[in-house]
Design an enzyme around this catalytic site. Structure first.
Site, PDB file in Angstrom:
ATOM      1  N   LEU A 140      73.304  39.133  68.487  1.00  0.00           N
ATOM      2  CA  LEU A 140      72.847  39.264  69.865  1.00  0.00           C
ATOM      3  C   LEU A 140      71.322  39.302  69.925  1.00  0.00           C
ATOM      4  CD1 LEU A 140      74.139  39.612  72.689  1.00  0.00           C
ATOM      5  CD2 LEU A 140      73.995  42.096  72.346  1.00  0.00           C
ATOM      6  N   SER A 156      93.186  49.864  47.640  1.00  0.00           N
ATOM      7  CA  SER A 156      92.070  49.091  48.159  1.00  0.00           C
ATOM      8  C   SER A 156      92.366  47.597  48.139  1.00  0.00           C
ATOM      9  CB  SER A 156      90.832  49.379  47.313  1.00  0.00           C
ATOM     10  OG  SER A 156      89.706  48.750  47.815  1.00  0.00           O
ATOM     11  N   ASP A 182      83.382  44.016  53.946  1.00  0.00           N
ATOM     12  CA  ASP A 182      84.125  44.399  52.737  1.00  0.00           C
ATOM     13  C   ASP A 182      85.371  43.539  52.551  1.00  0.00           C
ATOM     14  OD1 ASP A 182      84.408  45.881  50.384  1.00  0.00           O
ATOM     15  OD2 ASP A 182      85.881  47.199  51.318  1.00  0.00           O
ATOM     16  N   HIS A 194      84.626  45.145  47.527  1.00  0.00           N
ATOM     17  CA  HIS A 194      84.350  46.114  46.468  1.00  0.00           C
ATOM     18  C   HIS A 194      85.389  46.078  45.355  1.00  0.00           C
ATOM     19  CE1 HIS A 194      87.073  48.884  48.786  1.00  0.00           C
ATOM     20  NE2 HIS A 194      87.328  49.373  47.592  1.00  0.00           N
TER      21      HIS A 194
END
Length: 513
Positions: free
Chosen positions: A309, A254, A173, A143
């Site tokens: 899976l 971030s 992310d 982001h």
């Protein structure tokens, strides 16, 4: 008395450094130092300080900070903003860290409007990154780099570079960038499986425009799923198993580093939980083991290799989810530990291994699976073709099965960018428009964009879900096959004519990846 104060002084200093505990530290010094109560370090009453280093913690922080700060960079995201992408303006900067320019919740619309009008030499957002190799590879958040037309990296010594975006993964992310330089300071990944709740950590980044900021705290939880990736529709198959910390994290942190007292990288700071958009005691970092796997995939293959899976499941640790499932399905499943299999995909590894609806998965490769976050990271950190041992409960009896993981197309081999379909390369799928819609709106052609990937080529030009693509390279498109036919084996500049949610028509372009 003096010796006791001397021993506790480093802890008081740490409390003052962390900001959130300053008031408690002052209260502590106003009381008898023999009372031994150190609960002022956190507002949470259930945090364990077992395993805390009894040595000079302040000195440990100094050494870790000196190691970490030179390897943490500022990342400036420059975007070609137009009114065509106004529907997607509230991007993940808002959801993760509030307005990247520091605006509060009620000011976001106004700030976004100003941001659109900003000149080209002003960044649309800023975050942090961590140098992970001496030749200039940098890890950050997806982001932080999403939608960028240009990425500028500024080192702690103020030297600036234009970075190349190597790849991104919205599901975790994580993003990987590269600058052309040698001999850079960098951080080593630590084994994030070995961290303990209660151990000291540092968060290093560039919050609120304050470069090279270091804050201290503890690991307050592990394996935390907060629903922020998939919850905002930005990730199709999110993996959330965050490290939770009370080290102060704010907008701009971030993509920065979460390190232990050795200065080893244990996580990439990604999100905060807050009612204001600013630090309120809870920060979340992508664990280093998962981040390292994503980076290795991007470097080696150009894309992330993700094993599945082949089941859909119910998180038994979530009482509310279980109650809703029981109500809707008229079932009587009991809440507890593990994940309950609700669907088994045809031709999946799970089906091949004999796993059935109603089985309760409790372990992967011997590691306990208490909730969906545990399952997502245990399987999502594997590649197609990898084998995992699944332990599950069926009719009260424990069983094990060896499952070969597959990709979403049922394959067991790794893929490169060259193996991707056209829609995978450009980051969107397309559905035909009905004849009635075309007639009502006077269109001779068009397809509806669906599942637009954050940061993809299509997203960068302002297309979001439900926008209508009319033409590509001057040719009308009426199906996904039309899009694939036009762009298959094409390597030049792509021109896209599309209609936004307001009925306005735009023509934008990108270079075919």
């Amino acid at each position: 008395m003096k010796s006791t104060l001397k021993k506790l002084l480093p802890f008081a200093v740490v409390g003052i450094m962390s900001g959130a505990t300053t008031v408690g530290a002052l209260q502590y010094f106003n009381h008898d130092s023999n009372n031994g109560d150190q609960s002022f370090f956190t507002k949470s009453s259930n945090v364990s300080f077992a395993g805390m280093n009894s040595g000079a913690v302040g000195d440990d922080f100094v050494k870790a900070a000196k190691t970490t700060v030179p390897a943490v960079v500022t990342i400036k995201n420059y975007q070609n903003r137009t009114s065509s992408n106004r529907a997607s303006e509230q991007d993940l900067f808002d959801f993760f860290f509030g307005d990247p320019f520091g605006g509060g919740g009620n000011q976001r619309g106004q700030q976004r409007q100003k941001q659109q009008q900003a000149p080209d030499n002003m960044p649309s957002g800023m975050g942090s990154g961590v140098i992970i190799s001496p030749d200039g590879y940098i890890i950050s958040n997806n982001h932080v780099v999403a939608g960028a037309s240009k990425l500028e990296v500024v080192l702690s010594n103020k030297k600036s570079y234009i970075a190349t975006l190597i790849g991104t993964d919205p599901n975790t992310d994580i993003s990987l960038l590269k600058i052309e330089e040698k001999g850079l300071p960098y951080l080593n990944f630590a084994n994030s499986d070995n961290i303990d709740v209660g151990q000291w950590v540092l968060a290093v980044g560039n919050p609120l425009g304050l470069n090279s900021t270091v804050t201290a705290g503890i690991v307050s939880a592990k394996g935390r799923g907060i629903g922020i990736l998939g919850g905002q529709g930005k990730a199709a198959n999110p993996i959330e198993s965050f490290i939770q910390t009370d080290a102060a994290i704010n907008p701009g942190n971030s993509g920065g580093a979460l390190v232990n007292t050795n200065g080893d990288l244990i996580g990439i700071n990604s999100a905060i939980q807050s009612t204001t958009g600013y630090y309120q005691g809870y920060g979340f970092a992508v664990p280093a083991n998962l981040a390292r796997k994503i980076v290795e995939d991007i470097k080696k293959f150009g894309i992330v290799q993700r094993g599945f899976l082949g089941v859909q499941s119910l998180d038994l640790s979530d009482d509310q989810q279980v109650a809703l499932y029981n109500r809707d399905k008229k079932a009587n499943i009991k809440a507890g530990s593990g994940v309950y299999v609700t669907t088994v995909t045809d031709d999946s590894g799970a089906q091949d291994a004999g796993i059935k609806i109603g089985d309760i998965i409790t372990k992967i490769d011997g590691m306990a699976i208490t909730d969906f976050a545990d399952l997502s990271v245990a399987v999502g950190s594997k590649r197609p073709g990898d084998k995992v041992q699944v332990t599950y409960i069926r009719n009260g009896k424990e069983n094990t099965a060896n499952v070969t993981l597959k990709d979403q197309k049922g394959g067991t081999s790794t893929r490169t960018k060259a193996d991707l379909s056209v829609t995978e390369k450009i980051g969107a799928e397309f559905e035909p428009l009905s004849d009635r819609f075309k007639t009502d709106y006077g269109l001779n052609s068009g397809v509806v964009a669906k599942n637009v990937t954050e940061g993809s080529e299509v997203a960068k030009i302002g297309i979001v879900d439900n926008y209508i693509v009319i033409e590509i390279n001057g040719k009308p498109v009426n199906s996904q096959k039309d899009v694939e036919k036009i762009l298959d084996k094409y390597s030049g500049n792509v021109s896209v004519k599309f209609v936004d949610a307001y009925g306005q028509i735009y023509t934008r372009g990108f270079k075919m990846p």
